[in-house]
Design a protein around this motif. Sequence first.
Motif, mmCIF file in Angstrom:
data_model
loop_
_atom_site.group_PDB
_atom_site.id
_atom_site.type_symbol
_atom_site.label_atom_id
_atom_site.label_comp_id
_atom_site.label_asym_id
_atom_site.label_seq_id
_atom_site.Cartn_x
_atom_site.Cartn_y
_atom_site.Cartn_z
ATOM 1 N N GLY B 241 -36.139 9.410 2.848
ATOM 2 C CA GLY B 241 -37.062 10.560 3.514
ATOM 3 C C GLY B 241 -36.910 11.878 2.623
ATOM 4 O O GLY B 241 -37.006 12.849 2.853
ATOM 5 N N PHE B 242 -37.068 11.635 1.033
ATOM 6 C CA PHE B 242 -36.807 12.782 0.179
ATOM 7 C C PHE B 242 -38.105 13.258 -0.202
ATOM 8 O O PHE B 242 -39.203 12.475 0.025
ATOM 9 N N THR B 243 -38.126 14.676 -0.513
ATOM 10 C CA THR B 243 -39.484 15.003 -0.963
ATOM 11 C C THR B 243 -39.107 15.457 -2.508
ATOM 12 O O THR B 243 -38.042 16.006 -2.718
ATOM 13 N N TYR B 244 -40.128 15.343 -3.284
ATOM 14 C CA TYR B 244 -40.035 15.684 -4.446
ATOM 15 C C TYR B 244 -41.288 16.524 -4.776
ATOM 16 O O TYR B 244 -42.308 16.385 -4.438
ATOM 17 N N HIS B 245 -40.998 17.574 -5.735
ATOM 18 C CA HIS B 245 -41.994 18.457 -6.177
ATOM 19 C C HIS B 245 -42.456 18.064 -7.322
ATOM 20 O O HIS B 245 -41.636 17.814 -8.327
ATOM 21 N N ILE B 246 -43.781 17.642 -7.701
ATOM 22 C CA ILE B 246 -44.336 17.345 -8.750
ATOM 23 C C ILE B 246 -45.350 18.390 -9.225
ATOM 24 O O ILE B 246 -46.215 18.772 -8.264
ATOM 25 N N LYS B 247 -45.299 18.780 -10.414
ATOM 26 C CA LYS B 247 -46.152 19.796 -10.726
ATOM 27 C C LYS B 247 -46.580 19.560 -12.408
ATOM 28 O O LYS B 247 -45.790 19.374 -13.003
ATOM 29 N N ASN B 248 -47.656 19.759 -12.703
ATOM 30 C CA ASN B 248 -48.112 19.760 -14.184
ATOM 31 C C ASN B 248 -49.446 20.952 -14.017
ATOM 32 O O ASN B 248 -49.558 21.721 -13.245
ATOM 33 N N ASP B 249 -49.965 20.820 -15.233
ATOM 34 C CA ASP B 249 -51.174 22.021 -15.421
ATOM 35 C C ASP B 249 -52.103 21.853 -14.295
ATOM 36 O O ASP B 249 -52.634 22.831 -13.690
ATOM 37 N N GLU B 250 -52.526 20.439 -13.995
ATOM 38 C CA GLU B 250 -53.658 20.220 -13.057
ATOM 39 C C GLU B 250 -53.432 20.264 -11.486
ATOM 40 O O GLU B 250 -53.889 20.894 -10.697
ATOM 41 N N ARG B 252 -50.500 20.093 -8.277
ATOM 42 C CA ARG B 252 -49.203 20.097 -7.706
ATOM 43 C C ARG B 252 -49.166 19.677 -6.472
ATOM 44 O O ARG B 252 -49.833 19.797 -5.365
ATOM 45 N N PHE B 253 -48.026 18.830 -6.195
ATOM 46 C CA PHE B 253 -47.891 18.160 -4.824
ATOM 47 C C PHE B 253 -46.520 17.681 -4.655
ATOM 48 O O PHE B 253 -45.899 17.703 -5.590
ATOM 49 N N LEU B 254 -46.422 17.098 -3.411
ATOM 50 C CA LEU B 254 -45.130 16.893 -2.992
ATOM 51 C C LEU B 254 -45.084 15.496 -2.594
ATOM 52 O O LEU B 254 -45.858 15.025 -1.965
ATOM 53 N N GLY B 289 -47.027 14.296 0.311
ATOM 54 C CA GLY B 289 -46.861 14.847 1.506
ATOM 55 C C GLY B 289 -47.437 16.279 1.656
ATOM 56 O O GLY B 289 -47.790 16.829 2.658
ATOM 57 N N GLU B 290 -47.516 16.928 0.602
ATOM 58 C CA GLU B 290 -48.328 18.184 0.607
ATOM 59 C C GLU B 290 -49.140 18.451 -0.904
ATOM 60 O O GLU B 290 -48.530 18.071 -1.809
ATOM 61 N N ASP B 301 -53.691 6.006 -8.995
ATOM 62 C CA ASP B 301 -53.025 5.373 -10.109
ATOM 63 C C ASP B 301 -52.645 6.423 -10.955
ATOM 64 O O ASP B 301 -51.284 6.703 -11.619
ATOM 65 N N GLU B 302 -53.428 7.451 -11.053
ATOM 66 C CA GLU B 302 -53.190 8.775 -11.824
ATOM 67 C C GLU B 302 -51.952 9.403 -11.251
ATOM 68 O O GLU B 302 -51.142 9.835 -12.095
ATOM 69 N N TYR B 303 -51.942 9.655 -10.204
ATOM 70 C CA TYR B 303 -51.026 10.276 -9.259
ATOM 71 C C TYR B 303 -49.582 9.787 -9.525
ATOM 72 O O TYR B 303 -48.600 10.272 -9.670
ATOM 73 N N ASN B 304 -49.569 8.237 -9.355
ATOM 74 C CA ASN B 304 -48.275 7.468 -9.865
ATOM 75 C C ASN B 304 -48.012 7.647 -11.191
ATOM 76 O O ASN B 304 -46.667 8.126 -11.272
ATOM 77 N N GLN B 305 -48.998 7.780 -12.105
ATOM 78 C CA GLN B 305 -48.267 8.225 -13.527
ATOM 79 C C GLN B 305 -47.853 9.338 -13.504
ATOM 80 O O GLN B 305 -46.739 9.410 -14.143
ATOM 81 N N LEU B 306 -48.355 10.369 -13.068
ATOM 82 C CA LEU B 306 -48.048 11.933 -13.070
ATOM 83 C C LEU B 306 -46.543 11.980 -12.400
ATOM 84 O O LEU B 306 -45.495 12.442 -12.942
#
Lengths: 365, 374
Positions: B241-250, B252-254, B289-290, B301-306
Amino acid sequence: MSRFVYFLLIINMAANLIASGPRILFAKSEDGAIITMIMALFFGVFMNWALINSFKAFPGKNLPQILSTYVSKWVSIPALLVLGTIWYIAGLQTLITYIDIMLRYLTPEMSIYIIIGMFVLTISFGVIMQSRSILYILELVLVMLLPGVVYYLLKLYFEKQLSWDQVTLAMSYIDNPPDYTVFSTIAFLFVGSFDIIIFNSLLKKKMVFGIKQALIVFFLGAFVIFTSYFIPIGMLGFEKIEAVLYPWLITSDSIRMKFGIIERVIFIFLLIFLAIAFLNIILHWHVSFKLFENVFGVKNMSAGMKKNISIGIMVVVFWTIAIFATLKVTEYDLFLYSKYYFNSIPISFLGLMLLMWLVNRRAKL
Amino acid sequence: MKIGFLTNRLILFLCIICILLQSGCAFKDIDKRLFVTAIGIDPSENLEDGFKITLKVALPFGAIKESTEPEYAYLSKEGESIGEAIRMLETHVDKVLELGQMKTIVIHEKLLTNHMQSFMDYFFRRGDIPLIAFIAGAKPSAETILKVEPSTEAPASVALFNTFGETANESPYIVTGYLFKLRRDILTEGINPVLPLVEASEERDQLIVNNAIVVDKKKEPYELTSTETKYFNTLSDGARGFTYHIKNDEHRFLLNISQHNVTYQFVPDEKLSTPQKIIMHIKVKGIIGESQESLSLSNLDEYNQLASEEMEKKVLHFLTTMQEENLDPLGFGLHYRATRLHDPDVLTTWKRAYPDLEFSVTVDVILQGTGSIE
């Protein structure tokens, strides 16, 4: 093999889980415990095979009856006396351990005399019961405990905190040379079925010990040995495990029932194993009592006051020794004497088998 | 064999007498007991090498409905050993101190080093203290932590039990430390015990648990940051039930992670004598999640990669930080020892190799959806 033989086997294995057995194994955990356990497992199956085969020719007869038919009194009486003592000590060892556990974990504020009295009186009642009733009690208790035991075992194996790395670490000591004490301690797990030297008089059917029976005993033994050695290591760690006095109590105290009415699994464990211990002591002492009855000729007395008094005297002697031993023996003594006792088991087994071989030869002639 | 009628009756009689003798198993009534819910241990202010023990004792009240908040009494005493201090505290109250329900041991940060073994011994020897008691480090001191009465604490419940019990709060930031596990990990070479760190808020009305400390025998404990704690929880499995913050130039999501699986193996050098590299493979399943912008299912697939790249970086960061501190909270050393045949050299080889080990982490993120809106 009759189902009661399996019951006898299981109850002895289970009762030894909590007594001095595992501690002796852990003391040798860095000195070849693993390889010896594998050897002793095969020896244990062999012991059961030898036992069942030697009794095959005498369905419905117990050891004292067989001996009185085929060998002279000069052989049979000392043999029964020795066997009786061995069985008495088997019960006594469990009794002392359990009284100590009760005092430490269940009722720390209670006087030791009351605990001994409670145990000894109830057990004495069991001891002088008929053999048939004891077997029925055995079956009943096992059936009643089964759900608890299954739950407990599942809880153990699926425990999240159980570290399998610790288990494999313990296994990495497999290349050390074997050790005799470990061997005899494991061999003792398999002597439960030897109670049939008395209970055989109730097992009228001819018993066979084929591949199927051997496999059942083998897997039962392997499971019990694996569980009793590796699960505490997985929970408590391999290092300094030999310093823990009651590894199994500590192990069950380390398991948590998240949604249970009580959180500590130790209380389920104590409940189950107290019943098993009670039963095991009754079984061992019953066998011992019957053997002594034959030695002192109480068995052949006609019913009456004299017989009752003789039985009474024997029971009182049983108590007295038990009470003195319990008060006197310290934990270290218990550990040490248990070791000596276990060491004598393979030798006594060979003696018994020699005797049975002699009897079988005479019976054939 | 038939036992005489008289003997039978006599034994029955004796058995009944035996029951009468029990006098309730020497049981002390519940109103004669004081239930200790937590123990706090601080270094003593006056004694050298001494401890200051604080007990949090739950006070009984008539009915749960009548009381609005839980009531506690606090007992403190300094002593040279824990046993001694608790014995002395028994003389400060009129009832029996019952430690059977004691489920939290809070220890001052400074005490979490080598001589911890000496005072843990007392808890292990006492039969009535559960070994499943939670252990936590305290900041600024154990006494302050115990004296915090969070405003969310309901009557007849203890906040610390809920925090660590995994029945109420299951946050990825909370590490649970058990008494038995602490002993196991302290004694084992090749793993460092990790304990949660409890802090009190400024106003002393909240208990904040989102950090953890890695205990080492030889040096001061190392304090993990909240993010590191979260990654420790992911890698040491079981936490979900973790949340992870993923962020790059284009983007931003959780990420909300529902399942994950961690495997790793050692790669030896050419001579096969020392480990050189750890290859870690993490499989993660979850949903988004966000997000700051609209996402499309076709771009999954792109999001997976990111997400994979981002997580790889963070896991690697965590592992190398631990390596630099020469700490091993995940038990790589133990696993290494366990997968080799026993030899006294195994441990020394490992100890020499660990500071120079290389890590190679691959994370497979399999997103199962973009959440309920695109």
